[in-house]
Design a protein around this motif. Structure first.
Motif, PDB file in Angstrom:
ATOM      1  N   CYS A  20      24.289  28.056  -4.547  1.00 34.62           N
ATOM      2  CA  CYS A  20      22.318  28.532  -4.149  1.00 34.62           C
ATOM      3  C   CYS A  20      22.191  29.412  -2.666  1.00 34.62           C
ATOM      4  CB  CYS A  20      21.939  27.405  -4.744  1.00 34.62           C
ATOM      5  SG  CYS A  20      21.919  26.296  -5.778  1.00 34.62           S
ATOM      6  N   VAL A  21      21.543  30.063  -3.525  1.00 33.30           N
ATOM      7  CA  VAL A  21      21.542  30.955  -2.118  1.00 33.30           C
ATOM      8  C   VAL A  21      19.385  31.422  -1.747  1.00 33.30           C
ATOM      9  CG1 VAL A  21      23.832  31.667  -1.422  1.00 33.30           C
ATOM     10  CG2 VAL A  21      21.757  33.820  -2.387  1.00 33.30           C
ATOM     11  N   LYS A  22      19.159  31.612  -1.052  1.00 34.22           N
ATOM     12  CA  LYS A  22      17.477  31.870  -1.168  1.00 34.22           C
ATOM     13  C   LYS A  22      17.591  33.562   0.112  1.00 34.22           C
ATOM     14  CE  LYS A  22      13.079  29.945  -0.789  1.00 34.22           C
ATOM     15  NZ  LYS A  22      11.803  29.065  -0.273  1.00 34.22           N
ATOM     16  N   ASN A  54      19.123  33.170   3.457  1.00 30.06           N
ATOM     17  CA  ASN A  54      19.029  32.392   4.523  1.00 30.06           C
ATOM     18  C   ASN A  54      20.804  32.125   5.183  1.00 30.06           C
ATOM     19  OD1 ASN A  54      18.057  29.710   5.319  1.00 30.06           O
ATOM     20  ND2 ASN A  54      18.648  28.380   3.805  1.00 30.06           N
ATOM     21  N   ALA A  82      20.384  33.068  -6.962  1.00 27.93           N
ATOM     22  CA  ALA A  82      19.622  33.112  -6.464  1.00 27.93           C
ATOM     23  C   ALA A  82      17.685  33.051  -7.766  1.00 27.93           C
ATOM     24  CB  ALA A  82      18.971  33.740  -5.716  1.00 27.93           C
ATOM     25  N   VAL A  83      16.701  32.122  -6.875  1.00 29.08           N
ATOM     26  CA  VAL A  83      15.922  32.359  -7.464  1.00 29.08           C
ATOM     27  C   VAL A  83      14.413  32.362  -6.968  1.00 29.08           C
ATOM     28  CG1 VAL A  83      13.776  30.379  -8.135  1.00 29.08           C
ATOM     29  CG2 VAL A  83      15.870  29.708  -8.669  1.00 29.08           C
ATOM     30  N   THR A 119      11.296  24.061  -7.374  1.00 29.84           N
ATOM     31  CA  THR A 119      12.483  24.889  -7.044  1.00 29.84           C
ATOM     32  C   THR A 119      14.241  24.907  -7.433  1.00 29.84           C
ATOM     33  OG1 THR A 119      11.764  25.927  -5.499  1.00 29.84           O
ATOM     34  CG2 THR A 119      13.920  26.710  -5.132  1.00 29.84           C
ATOM     35  N   LEU A 123      16.188  24.921 -10.188  1.00 30.17           N
ATOM     36  CA  LEU A 123      17.785  25.049 -10.209  1.00 30.17           C
ATOM     37  C   LEU A 123      18.460  24.357 -11.106  1.00 30.17           C
ATOM     38  CD1 LEU A 123      17.916  25.200  -6.323  1.00 30.17           C
ATOM     39  CD2 LEU A 123      18.980  27.303  -7.789  1.00 30.17           C
ATOM     40  N   GLY A 139      22.748  25.849   1.061  1.00 32.61           N
ATOM     41  CA  GLY A 139      22.761  25.529   2.547  1.00 32.61           C
ATOM     42  C   GLY A 139      21.894  24.280   2.896  1.00 32.61           C
ATOM     43  N   GLN A 141      18.899  23.585   4.777  1.00 35.67           N
ATOM     44  CA  GLN A 141      17.624  24.263   4.748  1.00 35.67           C
ATOM     45  C   GLN A 141      17.264  25.202   4.763  1.00 35.67           C
ATOM     46  OE1 GLN A 141      16.628  21.281   8.254  1.00 35.67           O
ATOM     47  NE2 GLN A 141      15.253  23.301   8.975  1.00 35.67           N
ATOM     48  N   ALA A 142      16.492  25.783   4.335  1.00 37.00           N
ATOM     49  CA  ALA A 142      15.880  27.138   4.448  1.00 37.00           C
ATOM     50  C   ALA A 142      15.017  27.137   5.604  1.00 37.00           C
ATOM     51  CB  ALA A 142      15.028  27.651   2.907  1.00 37.00           C
ATOM     52  N   ASP A 146      11.407  24.547   6.170  1.00 40.92           N
ATOM     53  CA  ASP A 146      12.494  24.120   6.468  1.00 40.92           C
ATOM     54  C   ASP A 146      12.476  22.967   6.246  1.00 40.92           C
ATOM     55  OD1 ASP A 146      12.939  25.734   8.781  1.00 40.92           O
ATOM     56  OD2 ASP A 146      11.576  25.257   9.397  1.00 40.92           O
ATOM     57  N   ASN A 147      12.384  23.107   4.693  1.00 42.04           N
ATOM     58  CA  ASN A 147      12.742  21.515   3.361  1.00 42.04           C
ATOM     59  C   ASN A 147      12.965  21.129   4.359  1.00 42.04           C
ATOM     60  OD1 ASN A 147       9.597  21.317   2.753  1.00 42.04           O
ATOM     61  ND2 ASN A 147      10.081  23.624   1.549  1.00 42.04           N
ATOM     62  N   GLY A 148      14.195  21.060   3.911  1.00 40.94           N
ATOM     63  CA  GLY A 148      16.059  20.456   3.869  1.00 40.94           C
ATOM     64  C   GLY A 148      15.630  19.874   2.992  1.00 40.94           C
ATOM     65  N   HIS A 149      15.378  20.108   1.465  1.00 45.49           N
ATOM     66  CA  HIS A 149      15.439  18.815   0.158  1.00 45.49           C
ATOM     67  C   HIS A 149      15.602  19.353  -0.812  1.00 45.49           C
ATOM     68  CE1 HIS A 149      11.169  18.909   0.166  1.00 45.49           C
ATOM     69  NE2 HIS A 149      10.982  18.562  -0.276  1.00 45.49           N
ATOM     70  N   VAL A 150      15.656  20.721  -1.350  1.00 51.25           N
ATOM     71  CA  VAL A 150      16.005  20.806  -2.633  1.00 51.25           C
ATOM     72  C   VAL A 150      17.275  20.671  -2.676  1.00 51.25           C
ATOM     73  CG1 VAL A 150      16.644  22.960  -3.862  1.00 51.25           C
ATOM     74  CG2 VAL A 150      14.530  23.455  -2.812  1.00 51.25           C
TER      75      VAL A 150
HETATM   76  N1  AMP Z   1      14.639  29.597  -4.378  1.00 48.00           N
HETATM   77  C1  AMP Z   1      16.249  29.474  -4.264  1.00 48.00           C
HETATM   78  N2  AMP Z   1      16.734  29.581  -4.403  1.00 48.00           N
HETATM   79  C2  AMP Z   1      18.198  29.262  -4.226  1.00 48.00           C
HETATM   80  N3  AMP Z   1      18.883  28.424  -3.804  1.00 48.00           N
HETATM   81  C3  AMP Z   1      17.622  28.069  -2.938  1.00 48.00           C
HETATM   82  C4  AMP Z   1      16.470  27.879  -3.523  1.00 48.00           C
HETATM   83  N4  AMP Z   1      15.232  27.267  -2.154  1.00 48.00           N
HETATM   84  C5  AMP Z   1      16.380  26.380  -1.588  1.00 48.00           C
HETATM   85  N5  AMP Z   1      17.518  26.844  -2.239  1.00 48.00           N
HETATM   86  C6  AMP Z   1      18.955  26.470  -2.538  1.00 48.00           C
HETATM   87  O1  AMP Z   1      18.019  24.786  -0.980  1.00 48.00           O
HETATM   88  C7  AMP Z   1      18.442  24.594  -0.103  1.00 48.00           C
HETATM   89  C8  AMP Z   1      17.689  24.214   1.245  1.00 48.00           C
HETATM   90  O2  AMP Z   1      16.408  24.378   1.043  1.00 48.00           O
HETATM   91  P1  AMP Z   1      15.305  23.639   1.900  1.00 48.00           P
HETATM   92  O3  AMP Z   1      15.131  22.414   0.709  1.00 48.00           O
HETATM   93  O4  AMP Z   1      13.635  25.171   0.419  1.00 48.00           O
HETATM   94  O5  AMP Z   1      15.336  23.815   2.765  1.00 48.00           O
HETATM   95  C9  AMP Z   1      19.115  26.429   0.452  1.00 48.00           C
HETATM   96  O6  AMP Z   1      19.593  26.798   1.993  1.00 48.00           O
HETATM   97  C10 AMP Z   1      19.483  26.750  -0.851  1.00 48.00           C
HETATM   98  O7  AMP Z   1      20.817  26.431  -0.975  1.00 48.00           O
END
Ligand code: AMP
Ligand code: FAD
Lengths: 280, 329
Positions: A20-22, A54, A82-83, A119, A123, A139, A141-142, A146-150
């Motif tokens: 999953c990439v953002k 990211n 990617a979303v 998100t 996903l 990843g 976190q994005a 900087d959520n780090g929880h998706v």
């Molecule tokens: N819109 C998105 N599309 C695809 N992957 C996402 C998206 N948002 C978050 N992710 C995945 O979730 C990880 C953590 O994102 P976050 O929780 O937003 O910090 C990212 O490093 C991506 O691997």
């Protein structure tokens, strides 16, 4: 979800990996060029600065490619997901030019600045639609919110184990074996597949695209999905947090620059000044 | 009357200071009549409960299960199941955890189960209307601050950045009750095999009064030996930027920042660090920041109290000589 395809002697024949990439604004934008439009509660990227994938998601792509390199005879297929909206094709194709096989874009204007829960729901539907996958890499976190929880929410929706902060990943007969980074050392954690794993920069620098990789990526057409294609409902994309204000905190420069006869002397004066302040 | 649930974090058999900070954070949003409940998850809560009882909460709930040994480290599935069960039973308005390895892994997963959204790494909390909580959190690597309000009416789950709140304490001991661990606490698919701790030599970064930190500007691994030597004479610890760690010049256990360690020394002295917001996120609690950088426009000078514009090697040479002279005199 996926289960490893194995041969008669239990050997692994094929592994399907989703990464999953953002697409995010370039985090290397210097603070002086970092501008927020408070009325729309949005970050305004400096003109001429394209977005990037990211950073931790490139680490996740690298992790997938390392699994492919280590797979021996097994067939490893890497799908990038990617979303978002307003994708810049050169940017989101970077994982392909590094060596990933397929790119899936869930592209819809309503997906800009989707909150983390929404998100994760989108996903999850995409992964169910495109799967089964044996491993889902994200990843840690994005770098925008900087959520780090998706990935953690995603794993709960999919009902899968999630191991975070991987600095090394191995596929074994019984599942996945991950070294997860701690601030002081690391842990070894094992889980059955399928599993979600988040990747950190300690895994190592993502490889540079080769010329061949770039050519191959140019020829590939991404699969573009709409929300309707994967059965996402309005309820799925409803935010659970409402952004009420976005602003750059005030900071004023308040530095005492210490000089001397030359740079060595300036270092000496600095030490004396810090001693005067009882700091050293 | 609402319940605010604080999930305690343990260091061995006692709750951490950050747990007291969570109780303080809960008090910041509690209205009259609200109840603050601290949940203690452990394989042997009898020994721990007492340390949680002194935090000034209304009551302490202990959950005991062998899968909760070391709070379910590594896999985190047992604590997720335990906190979810408590939440389903108490229907709290909010669940507060610390922004730590534990909290940032357990919080989102619990939120996915109990469902009212999740806010990571909050540095400010206040109550909005209808029992909703408003939070402030750094975003874009600390370049900006965002304020959010939980929408909907589900359980609000959040992590609080350590050291932001002063730990709460209470005079009396809160009553301790036990909560029966649900059976799924023991159903674990991911398994912690081992923990390999990186032993820090000398003073721990988190406890150091003086931190000497180096970045990409140092150009290689050798200068870090000079910085370590300086840190040793000053009784301090050695830090680094992520760029220097990623380059392999110094181990990642020295990384300071958003995704590294947070330090709060009396003085944080940097050589060849540009001061990216993601780095400063880890040292903004320092009393005084000192910057040595050859670029007078480097961002670090905005946050620094003292600075020298110059080459790190020359400045360090003079700095070290003066430190040695001061030690003799
Ligand atoms: N819109 C998105 N599309 C695809 N992957 C996402 C998206 N948002 C978050 N992710 C995945 O979730 C990880 C953590 O994102 P976050 O929780 O937003 O910090 C990212 O490093 C991506 O691997
Ligand atoms: C999501 C995310 C999380 C991150 N987390 C962290 C984190 O936890 N910690 C962290 O540190 N970074 C983190 N980063 C990276 C951060 O954005 C910066 O890239 C990094 O901090 C830069 O390190 P640096 O200052 O050493 O290097 P640079 O930015 O390259 O700065 C080097 C500095 O050295 C100076 N210099 C060069 N030569 C000399 C010389 N001879 N003498 C004196 N000065 C010299 C230059 O003027 C320059 O200012 C993160 C990034 C992202 C996107």
């Amino acid at each position: 979800m996926g289960v490893l395809a194995t041969g008669t002697r239990g050997e692994i024949l094929a592994i399907k990996i989703a990464v999953c990439v953002k697409q995010v604004p370039d985090p290397d934008t210097p603070p002086s060029a970092f501008i927020v439009d408070e009325s729309t509660k949005r970050v305004v990227p400096p003109p001429g600065t394209p977005p990037v994938v990211n950073g931790f998601d490139l680490n996740a792509t690298e992790a997938a490619l390392l699994l492919k390199d280590a797979a021996g005879g097994a067939d490893v297929e890497i799908t990038i997901i990617a979303v978002g909206s307003e994708f810049v094709m050169d940017v989101v194709k970077r994982p392909l030019s590094m060596g990933a096989d397929e790119l899936v874009l869930v592209d819809d204007p309503s997906l800009e600045n989707l909150d983390a829960f929404a998100t994760a729901r989108v996903l999850a539907k995409t992964i169910e639609n495109q799967g089964p996958f044996d491993v889902v890499l994200c990843g840690r976190q994005a770098s925008d919110w900087d959520n780090g929880h998706v990935p953690l929410v995603l794993s709960e929706i999919l009902g899968l184990p999630c191991i975070s902060f991987a600095r090394n990943i191995q596929i074994t007969d019984s599942g996945v074996r991950v070294e997860r980074s701690l601030t002081d050392g690391y842990q070894v954690v094992e889980a059955p597949l399928p599993a979600v794993v988040t990747v950190t920069n300690e895994l190592g620098e993502p490889r540079y695209p080769t010329l061949r990789g770039i050519m191959a990526a140019t020829r590939k057409t991404p699969t573009t999905l709409s929300l309707g294609d994967i059965g996402v409902t309005n309820e799925d994309v409803a935010p659970s947090l409402e952004l009420t204000r976005l602003f750059v905190p005030e900071s004023e420069r308040n530095v005492e620059i210490i000089s001397g006869e030359d740079e060595v002397d300036a270092g000496r004066q600095l030490a004396l000044r810090l001693r005067e302040e009882n700091l050293i | 009357m609402a319940i605010l649930l604080v999930v305690a974090e343990l260091n061995g058999n006692v709750v951490t200071e950050s747990t007291g900070e969570l109780v303080a954070a809960a008090k910041a949003v509690a209205s009259d009549g609200d109840e603050i409940v601290v949940a203690v998850l452990s394989d042997d809560p009898a020994i721990v409960g007492a340390s949680a009882a002194g935090l000034g909460a209304d009551r302490v709930l202990t959950v005991q299960h062998e899968a909760l040994a070391e709070m379910g480290a590594g896999s985190f599935e047992a604590p997720v199941a335990a906190v979810t069960a408590i939440s389903n039973s108490l229907s709290p308005a909010a669940i507060l955890l610390s922004k730590s390895d534990f909290g940032s892994n357990v919080g989102p997963r619990v939120a996915a189960q109990v469902g009212g959204g999740f806010a990571q790494d909050c540095i400010g909390l206040s109550s909005a209307s209808n029992g909703r909580i408003s939070v402030t959190r750094p975003v874009y690597g600390g370049n900006a601050l965002a304020e959010y309000v939980f929408s909907g009416d589900g359980v609000q789950v959040l992590t609080v950045r350590p050291t932001i709140f002063d730990p709460a304490s209470g005079d009396g001991a809160s009553p301790i009750e036990s909560f029966d661990a649900p059976t799924d606490v023991g159903k674990i698919s991911a398994r912690l095999v081992e923990t390999i701790a990186e032993e820090s030599k000398g003073v721990r970064l988190e406890d150091a009064d003086v931190v000497i930190s180096g970045g990409r500007g140092l150009g290689g691994p050798e200068p870090f030996e000079q910085l370590q030597a300086l840190a040793d004479v000053l009784g301090g610890a050695l830090g680094a930027s992520r760029a220097a760690c990623d380059a392999g010049w110094i181990d990642h256990s020295h990384q300071i920042g958003l995704t590294g360690k947070s330090v709060s020394p009396n003085v944080y002295i940097t050589f060849g660090i540009s001061g990216a917001s993601q780095h400063m996120a880890g040292c903004s609690g320092s009393k005084v920041i000192v910057a040595v950088n050859k670029d007078a426009d480097a961002n670090i000078f905005k946050d620094a109290r003292f600075g020298v514009v110059g080459d790190w090697g020359k400045v360090l040479e003079g700095f070290r000589a003066a430190v040695d002279d001061l030690a003799v005199s």
